[in-house]
Design a protein around this motif. Sequence first.
Motif, PDB file in Angstrom:
ATOM      1  N   ALA A  29       0.875  -1.157   0.042  1.00 30.15           N
ATOM      2  CA  ALA A  29      -0.032  -0.073  -0.194  1.00 30.15           C
ATOM      3  C   ALA A  29       0.914   1.229   0.057  1.00 30.15           C
ATOM      4  N   THR A  30       0.437   2.134  -0.823  1.00 26.82           N
ATOM      5  CA  THR A  30       1.121   3.699  -0.692  1.00 26.82           C
ATOM      6  C   THR A  30       0.537   4.318   0.673  1.00 26.82           C
ATOM      7  N   VAL A  31       1.589   5.024   1.420  1.00 24.18           N
ATOM      8  CA  VAL A  31       1.276   5.737   2.444  1.00 24.18           C
ATOM      9  C   VAL A  31       1.236   7.253   2.303  1.00 24.18           C
ATOM     10  N   TYR A  32       0.340   7.923   2.721  1.00 22.28           N
ATOM     11  CA  TYR A  32       0.280   9.444   2.480  1.00 22.28           C
ATOM     12  C   TYR A  32       0.396  10.223   3.694  1.00 22.28           C
ATOM     13  N   GLY A  44       5.754   6.689   0.869  1.00 23.34           N
ATOM     14  CA  GLY A  44       6.419   5.920   0.426  1.00 23.34           C
ATOM     15  C   GLY A  44       5.352   4.498   0.147  1.00 23.34           C
ATOM     16  N   THR A  45       5.892   3.382   0.349  1.00 20.36           N
ATOM     17  CA  THR A  45       5.047   2.174   0.145  1.00 20.36           C
ATOM     18  C   THR A  45       5.593   1.145   1.434  1.00 20.36           C
ATOM     19  N   ILE A  46       4.429   0.552   2.006  1.00 20.16           N
ATOM     20  CA  ILE A  46       4.738  -0.377   2.711  1.00 20.16           C
ATOM     21  C   ILE A  46       5.397  -1.744   2.499  1.00 20.16           C
ATOM     22  N   VAL A  47       6.509  -2.115   2.818  1.00 14.52           N
ATOM     23  CA  VAL A  47       7.265  -3.237   2.334  1.00 14.52           C
ATOM     24  C   VAL A  47       7.067  -4.414   3.273  1.00 14.52           C
ATOM     25  N   GLN A  48       6.716  -4.195   4.536  1.00 16.09           N
ATOM     26  CA  GLN A  48       6.959  -5.197   5.532  1.00 16.09           C
ATOM     27  C   GLN A  48       5.874  -4.732   6.882  1.00 16.09           C
ATOM     28  N   VAL A  55       6.923  -1.393   8.172  1.00 18.20           N
ATOM     29  CA  VAL A  55       8.021  -0.857   7.542  1.00 18.20           C
ATOM     30  C   VAL A  55       7.824  -0.054   6.232  1.00 18.20           C
ATOM     31  N   VAL A  56       8.161   0.955   6.218  1.00 20.85           N
ATOM     32  CA  VAL A  56       7.868   1.645   4.909  1.00 20.85           C
ATOM     33  C   VAL A  56       9.050   2.226   4.106  1.00 20.85           C
ATOM     34  N   ASP A  57       9.142   1.925   2.644  1.00 25.29           N
ATOM     35  CA  ASP A  57      10.262   2.165   1.935  1.00 25.29           C
ATOM     36  C   ASP A  57       9.968   3.737   1.480  1.00 25.29           C
ATOM     37  N   LYS A  62      14.522   2.537   4.654  1.00 26.62           N
ATOM     38  CA  LYS A  62      13.494   1.993   5.408  1.00 26.62           C
ATOM     39  C   LYS A  62      13.217   2.786   6.603  1.00 26.62           C
ATOM     40  N   ALA A  63      11.994   2.713   6.943  1.00 24.53           N
ATOM     41  CA  ALA A  63      11.569   3.507   8.175  1.00 24.53           C
ATOM     42  C   ALA A  63      10.481   2.410   9.078  1.00 24.53           C
TER      43      ALA A  63
END
Length: 186
Positions: A29-32, A44-48, A55-57, A62-63
């Motif tokens: 999912a895209t985070v706004y 960014g995008t949720i990667v995990q 974790v958002v890219d 990675k955050a």
Amino acid sequence: MKFKTALAAAAAFTLATAAQAQMGPETGATVYESTDGEVGGVIGTIVQMDGETIVVDIDGMKASLPAGAFGEGPEGPVIAVTKAQLVQMLQAQNEQAVAARDAALVADAAVFDSEGAQIGTIQSVDGDSAVLEMTEGAVTVQREQFAADQNGVLLVLIPRADLVAALGGEPAPAAQGGEMAEQDAE
């Protein structure tokens, strides 16, 4: 008649609950941004996801953010900070990780693997490389392939088997994850 109305209400409640359960952050999912109640730009995008941490890219960085920090916006997940604030935080964390690594990467420092086993000591440090002395011999490892944990313990980001293989003339492989792996070591 009351039974049919109650049944219809129960069905509607069940559907609403199921739809609500499906809402929320999910991998990919895209985070706004969401500031002052308004949805802003893309963060960014949720990667995990692992329960309490998402974790958002963000532009290759990675955050790891608490799941409770996310809300649901009209376009998808939102968080009440700006991308610029998150980037600044990640850059500061990276600078701290590099400084901790550089402080720990000195001659005679004990070196540990990711499981916490000591695998050798630093023989010398010269610019962007260090000589790691192991019982099997000495191998040159690039500075970026080391990290320091939260206690200042020096870690090598390369598996021991790969370091031993490098003693046979193979070049030491690059660490998985580069500088971001340093942040993970913290």
